[in-house]
Write a protein that holds these residues in place. Structure first.
Motif, PDB file in Angstrom:
ATOM      1  N   ALA A 530     -11.145 -25.743 -31.384  1.00 37.23           N
ATOM      2  CA  ALA A 530     -11.351 -26.307 -30.050  1.00 37.23           C
ATOM      3  C   ALA A 530     -11.890 -25.266 -29.068  1.00 37.23           C
ATOM      4  CB  ALA A 530     -10.049 -26.894 -29.526  1.00 37.23           C
ATOM      5  N   PRO A 531     -12.893 -25.635 -28.270  1.00 39.81           N
ATOM      6  CA  PRO A 531     -13.444 -24.695 -27.279  1.00 39.81           C
ATOM      7  C   PRO A 531     -12.440 -24.284 -26.206  1.00 39.81           C
ATOM      8  CG  PRO A 531     -14.948 -26.524 -27.688  1.00 39.81           C
ATOM      9  CD  PRO A 531     -13.657 -26.886 -28.333  1.00 39.81           C
ATOM     10  N   THR A 532     -11.536 -25.181 -25.846  1.00 35.97           N
ATOM     11  CA  THR A 532     -10.559 -24.859 -24.812  1.00 35.97           C
ATOM     12  C   THR A 532      -9.485 -23.943 -25.378  1.00 35.97           C
ATOM     13  OG1 THR A 532     -10.894 -27.018 -23.765  1.00 35.97           O
ATOM     14  CG2 THR A 532      -8.902 -25.821 -23.173  1.00 35.97           C
ATOM     15  N   PRO A 533      -9.247 -22.785 -24.770  1.00 30.02           N
ATOM     16  CA  PRO A 533      -8.214 -21.864 -25.256  1.00 30.02           C
ATOM     17  C   PRO A 533      -6.841 -22.532 -25.289  1.00 30.02           C
ATOM     18  CG  PRO A 533      -9.612 -20.806 -23.617  1.00 30.02           C
ATOM     19  CD  PRO A 533      -9.961 -22.252 -23.601  1.00 30.02           C
ATOM     20  N   VAL A 534      -6.004 -22.041 -26.174  1.00 31.03           N
ATOM     21  CA  VAL A 534      -4.677 -22.642 -26.353  1.00 31.03           C
ATOM     22  C   VAL A 534      -3.903 -22.651 -25.040  1.00 31.03           C
ATOM     23  CG1 VAL A 534      -2.468 -22.425 -27.550  1.00 31.03           C
ATOM     24  CG2 VAL A 534      -4.601 -21.953 -28.769  1.00 31.03           C
ATOM     25  N   ALA A 535      -3.991 -21.566 -24.287  1.00 37.85           N
ATOM     26  CA  ALA A 535      -3.223 -21.464 -23.045  1.00 37.85           C
ATOM     27  C   ALA A 535      -3.673 -22.471 -21.996  1.00 37.85           C
ATOM     28  CB  ALA A 535      -3.321 -20.049 -22.492  1.00 37.85           C
ATOM     29  N   GLU A 536      -4.905 -22.939 -22.098  1.00 36.95           N
ATOM     30  CA  GLU A 536      -5.438 -23.857 -21.092  1.00 36.95           C
ATOM     31  C   GLU A 536      -5.413 -25.314 -21.534  1.00 36.95           C
ATOM     32  OE1 GLU A 536      -9.309 -22.562 -19.955  1.00 36.95           O
ATOM     33  OE2 GLU A 536      -8.724 -20.461 -19.721  1.00 36.95           O
ATOM     34  N   ARG A 537      -4.969 -25.566 -22.737  1.00 35.70           N
ATOM     35  CA  ARG A 537      -4.949 -26.949 -23.219  1.00 35.70           C
ATOM     36  C   ARG A 537      -3.759 -27.708 -22.641  1.00 35.70           C
ATOM     37  NH1 ARG A 537      -5.625 -25.661 -29.663  1.00 35.70           N
ATOM     38  NH2 ARG A 537      -7.537 -24.401 -29.481  1.00 35.70           N
ATOM     39  N   PRO A 538      -3.895 -29.007 -22.479  1.00 31.32           N
ATOM     40  CA  PRO A 538      -2.738 -29.810 -22.061  1.00 31.32           C
ATOM     41  C   PRO A 538      -1.739 -29.918 -23.211  1.00 31.32           C
ATOM     42  CG  PRO A 538      -4.573 -31.240 -22.605  1.00 31.32           C
ATOM     43  CD  PRO A 538      -5.097 -29.830 -22.679  1.00 31.32           C
ATOM     44  N   GLU A 539      -0.519 -30.259 -22.875  1.00 30.52           N
ATOM     45  CA  GLU A 539       0.493 -30.436 -23.919  1.00 30.52           C
ATOM     46  C   GLU A 539       0.127 -31.605 -24.825  1.00 30.52           C
ATOM     47  OE1 GLU A 539       5.312 -30.538 -24.147  1.00 30.52           O
ATOM     48  OE2 GLU A 539       4.360 -31.909 -22.727  1.00 30.52           O
ATOM     49  N   ALA A 540      -0.450 -32.638 -24.230  1.00 35.04           N
ATOM     50  CA  ALA A 540      -0.839 -33.818 -24.996  1.00 35.04           C
ATOM     51  C   ALA A 540      -2.086 -34.422 -24.378  1.00 35.04           C
ATOM     52  CB  ALA A 540       0.288 -34.848 -25.025  1.00 35.04           C
ATOM     53  N   ILE A 541      -2.871 -35.083 -25.205  1.00 30.26           N
ATOM     54  CA  ILE A 541      -4.081 -35.774 -24.752  1.00 30.26           C
ATOM     55  C   ILE A 541      -3.771 -37.266 -24.694  1.00 30.26           C
ATOM     56  CG2 ILE A 541      -6.486 -36.311 -25.279  1.00 30.26           C
ATOM     57  CD1 ILE A 541      -6.570 -33.688 -26.896  1.00 30.26           C
ATOM     58  N   ALA A 542      -3.891 -37.852 -23.511  1.00 26.56           N
ATOM     59  CA  ALA A 542      -3.657 -39.290 -23.368  1.00 26.56           C
ATOM     60  C   ALA A 542      -4.779 -40.056 -24.062  1.00 26.56           C
ATOM     61  CB  ALA A 542      -3.585 -39.668 -21.897  1.00 26.56           C
ATOM     62  N   LEU A 543      -4.418 -41.112 -24.776  1.00 25.49           N
ATOM     63  CA  LEU A 543      -5.381 -41.913 -25.511  1.00 25.49           C
ATOM     64  C   LEU A 543      -5.379 -43.346 -24.998  1.00 25.49           C
ATOM     65  CD1 LEU A 543      -4.667 -40.682 -29.165  1.00 25.49           C
ATOM     66  CD2 LEU A 543      -6.388 -39.846 -27.559  1.00 25.49           C
ATOM     67  N   PRO A 544      -6.483 -44.068 -25.176  1.00 25.87           N
ATOM     68  CA  PRO A 544      -6.532 -45.479 -24.749  1.00 25.87           C
ATOM     69  C   PRO A 544      -5.471 -46.303 -25.482  1.00 25.87           C
ATOM     70  CG  PRO A 544      -8.737 -44.665 -25.260  1.00 25.87           C
ATOM     71  CD  PRO A 544      -7.775 -43.619 -25.727  1.00 25.87           C
ATOM     72  N   ALA A 545      -4.951 -47.292 -24.795  1.00 21.55           N
ATOM     73  CA  ALA A 545      -3.916 -48.137 -25.402  1.00 21.55           C
ATOM     74  C   ALA A 545      -4.479 -49.009 -26.508  1.00 21.55           C
ATOM     75  CB  ALA A 545      -3.256 -49.002 -24.326  1.00 21.55           C
ATOM     76  N   VAL A 546      -5.741 -49.460 -26.348  1.00 26.05           N
ATOM     77  CA  VAL A 546      -6.363 -50.336 -27.347  1.00 26.05           C
ATOM     78  C   VAL A 546      -6.983 -49.485 -28.442  1.00 26.05           C
ATOM     79  CG1 VAL A 546      -8.109 -52.102 -27.756  1.00 26.05           C
ATOM     80  CG2 VAL A 546      -6.828 -52.086 -25.607  1.00 26.05           C
ATOM     81  N   GLY A 547      -6.581 -49.737 -29.670  1.00 26.73           N
ATOM     82  CA  GLY A 547      -7.193 -49.060 -30.804  1.00 26.73           C
ATOM     83  C   GLY A 547      -6.571 -47.737 -31.179  1.00 26.73           C
ATOM     84  N   SER A 548      -5.601 -47.267 -30.410  1.00 25.30           N
ATOM     85  CA  SER A 548      -5.017 -45.967 -30.716  1.00 25.30           C
ATOM     86  C   SER A 548      -4.103 -46.067 -31.932  1.00 25.30           C
ATOM     87  CB  SER A 548      -4.227 -45.438 -29.526  1.00 25.30           C
ATOM     88  OG  SER A 548      -3.642 -44.191 -29.845  1.00 25.30           O
ATOM     89  N   LEU A 549      -4.184 -45.095 -32.816  1.00 24.45           N
ATOM     90  CA  LEU A 549      -3.320 -45.030 -33.984  1.00 24.45           C
ATOM     91  C   LEU A 549      -2.518 -43.737 -33.996  1.00 24.45           C
ATOM     92  CD1 LEU A 549      -5.691 -44.385 -37.036  1.00 24.45           C
ATOM     93  CD2 LEU A 549      -6.313 -44.027 -34.675  1.00 24.45           C
TER      94      LEU A 549
END
Length: 689
Positions: A530-549
């Motif tokens: 991932a291009p974003t450094p570990v220290a700058e990443r969010p704890e979690a990435i929110a995903l769309p409710a429809v189609g998320s697995l």
């Protein structure tokens, strides 16, 4: 085409013998090549039939022959001079082995054809196919000119009540409510002339709403005795192998699904290719069984509660049905058309695409992208298209480019033919990005059902949210809609104008047949690169409710009684209990967001939260809720929870069956409850004595 044998050989890591004027002129060289035992690739599909036949007729031919189109896809383009990396990639993929065989579905047709429609049109169609097919007509009105007087084909009449089945196994159900017996009718037209209300048409059906019961028709038909108004409208059933429907699709409820059954064809009265296809549907036919189903992974139903219904909702052939009693879905292989949409939206991988399987598809994508990159190609775009209309559209664009009417397929766009555009999803798309693709574009035309487009778009939004959250800027996934080569040309020229961020190092993993395994490997690589450094990443990435697995669940601890019904309902072992303590535990990596836990929970204490957790806790067991255990009032052994037992006591304390000792037994474990009950009964017997 500007072909460079040396450059292509270097890209493919071997010496190539290149015959660049193959069309018929190099037939001798082709024959020598297939006698050599080496792999032979014919990089033009125009003469596929010619060289295929020539290969069968050549003595000593032992080489496998494969065909691939590099002409319309790369050589006929304004970018042709820069297309060598793409051509090398297409040649490398063409040499991959065929997918392993899978079980097949067999259809048997003896040629019994049912034609439904106006009698005159039905008889005209029947005349064109009756030399090879056994035709029966079902009249739906006389048509413009009325039926022919010569009775050449059996005619049925009445009201159709049902038509089900597929090639070789159609069942027609109808109510024979026509007072005229078409087997006895001689088509003398005396009844038509005698009817004062003009209620009888030349299809010899009586319009009962217009009939005024004069019965003049009965009198003039005494000799034939074909008209009887007292005849019961008996239910009739008959089987056919083929159906030709001349009615408007909007005028009848028969087979309104997008993907029609094999052997059922509609005809507008003009396109003779439909009748030609009918004539060929006699004999025994096979098709691959396109899907594989593992019930233990299915998130559709548990304890007669429905959770995931994605495959049932998206199937355009209506081949998938719910069987809640057996905790599963049922797929009719005879109706399945192999679109693969069900496997694309399946969150667990219970339904997988079998031909070709995910492993073969992944190997092909990996081969294309690695060869393209090794040959010096940059910013590869995979153009996934169907092998029918999508393939034809790409080839039309290539021919237009050769005539200087279009720019053609760009050098960095690699067309990839699929059986159906809905057959790939987030696991393969993200794998392609991990392998080095800058974009994955799915070309759709008018042949896809609307629910397929919705399903693909929802999957793309989930995948794009993951990539964006990891710092991969740009648009990596796109649904491209085109019906004409000019639309496709304009859309393709717009690809690649903005750079997409991709992994610095291409992935090396092999795609597994199991969807979740492949998805996890792709995510691991994309997270690692991932291009974003570990220290700058969010704890979690929110995903769309429809189609998320992917995601977690939230438990309302005030409502949750730790009954653990959600644990038994979870198909992915994401929710687990603790045999030692009253705890509800969770492994987020296993969660497929099917919703069975939420629908099963009697306290409505569970809500879904689609997301991709980026911390190590995603793969670890964590406690969602726990409670103080209840101790048996007789033996002190812990069972249940204080909260659950107190809630039960509160609800049952007013019930007449749970008073006194009966209510006290609810505070005991199961063993003590039985002992106390028998002890009480024994004391009662002694007292009676």
């Amino acid at each position: 085409m500007p072909l460079n044998a040396k450059a292509l050989g270097e890209a493919l890591h071997e010496d190539l013998t290149l015959h660049s004027t193959l069309c018929r002129r190099d037939a001798g060289a082709f024959q020598k090549a297939i006698q050599s035992g080496q792999d032979v690739v014919v990089a033009c599909t125009q003469e596929q039939r010619l060289f295929g036949d020539l290969g069968q007729q050549t003595e000593g031919a032992v080489s496998p022959i494969r065909f691939v189109n590099i002409r319309e896809t790369g050589g006929w383009s304004r970018d042709a001079a820069k297309a060598s990396p793409k051509i090398a990639a297409l040649l490398a993929a063409a040499r991959l082995p065929d997918p392993p065989p899978v079980p097949t579905v067999t259809y048997k047709s003896t040629g019994r054809l049912l034609i439904i429609g106006p009698l005159d049109q039905a008889e005209q169609a029947a005349a064109l196919v009756s030399d090879v097919l056994d035709v029966t007509l079902f009249t739906q009105g006389p048509g413009n000119a009325g039926g022919a007087q010569a009775r050449r084909f059996p005619v049925l009449g009445g009201r159709i009540t049902g038509l089900t089945g597929w090639l070789g196994a159609f069942e027609l159900q109808w109510a024979a409510d026509n007072p005229i017996d078409l087997d006895l009718c001689t088509r003398c037209n005396a009844c038509v002339a005698a009817c004062p209300e003009n209620a009888i048409g030349l299809d010899y059906q009586i319009d009962m709403t217009a009939c005024q019961s004069h019965r003049a028709c009965v009198k003039v038909c005494q000799v034939a005795g074909a008209i009887d108004f007292t005849r019961d409208a008996a239910a009739q059933t008959e089987r056919f192998d083929l159906v030709l429907d001349l009615r408007s699709p909007t005028a009848t409820p028969t087979f309104l699904q997008h993907a029609l059954p094999q052997g059922y064809l509609r005809w507008d009265g003009h396109d003779l290719s439909t009748l030609l296809k009918l004539r060929e549907l006699v004999g025994e036919f096979e098709k691959p069984k396109f899907f594989a189903y593992k019930q233990k992974l299915c998130a559709h139903s548990r304890n007669e509660t429905v959770g995931c219904n994605a495959c049932v909702d998206i199937c355009s052939a209506e081949a998938i049905a719910s069987d809640k009693g057996r905790q599963r879905i049922v797929v009719n292989p005879n109706l399945c058309v192999g679109c693969g949409a069900c496997t694309t939206v399946c969150p667990t991988g219970a339904l997988t695409y079998a031909y070709p399987g995910a492993t073969e598809q992944g190997t092909k994508l990996k081969t294309l992208l690695s060869t393209y990159a090794a040959a010096g190609g940059k910013d590869a775009v995979l153009l996934l298209h169907s092998q029918e209309r999508g393939q034809a559209l790409v080839e039309e664009l290539g021919r237009a480019a050769q005539l200087k009417l279009a720019q053609g397929v760009p050098a960095h766009v690699i067309p990839v033919a699929l059986w159906h555009t809905a057959s790939t999803g987030v696991d393969l798309w993200l794998s392609a990005i991990a392998y080095g693709a800058s974009q994955v574009v799915v070309l759709t035309t008018q042949e896809e059902a609307s629910q397929y487009l919705d399903g693909l778009q929802a999957q793309m939004e989930v995948a794009q949210a993951i990539l964006r959250g990891l710092g991969y800027t740009g648009t990596h996934l796109q649904l491209l809609r085109a019906k004409h080569p000019t639309e496709l040309d304009a859309a393709l020229q717009g690809l690649g104008q903005t750079r997409q961020k991709t992994p610095a190092v291409a992935a090396r993993f092999a795609v597994a047949q199991e969807k979740r395994s492949t998805l996890e490997m792709a995510l691991d690589h994309l997270i690692e690169q991932a291009p974003t450094p570990v220290a700058e990443r969010p704890e979690a990435i929110a995903l769309p409710a429809v189609g998320s697995l992917l995601g977690t669940i939230e438990v309302n601890k005030d409502r949750c009684t730790l009954c653990l019904s959600c644990v038994s309902a979870c198909p992915a072992s994401a929710l687990q209990d603790n045999p030692q303590l009253p705890q509800l535990r969770f492994i987020e990596k296993n969660c497929v967001q099917c919703g069975l836990c939420a629908t099963t929970c009697p306290e409505d204490a569970i809500t879904l939260q689609p997301r991709l957790l980026l911390t190590p806790e995603r793969a670890q067991l964590r406690v969602l809720n726990e409670a103080k255990p209840w101790a048996c009032v007789r033996c002190s052994k812990p069972f249940g929870t204080v909260k659950a037992i107190e809630a039960m006591l509160g609800k049952l304390s007013g019930h007449p069956m749970f008073q006194g000792e009966a209510l006290e037994r609810l505070k005991m474990c199961s063993d003590c409850r039985v002992i106390d009950l028998y002890s009480s009964q024994s004391e009662t017997k002694v007292t009676d004595l």
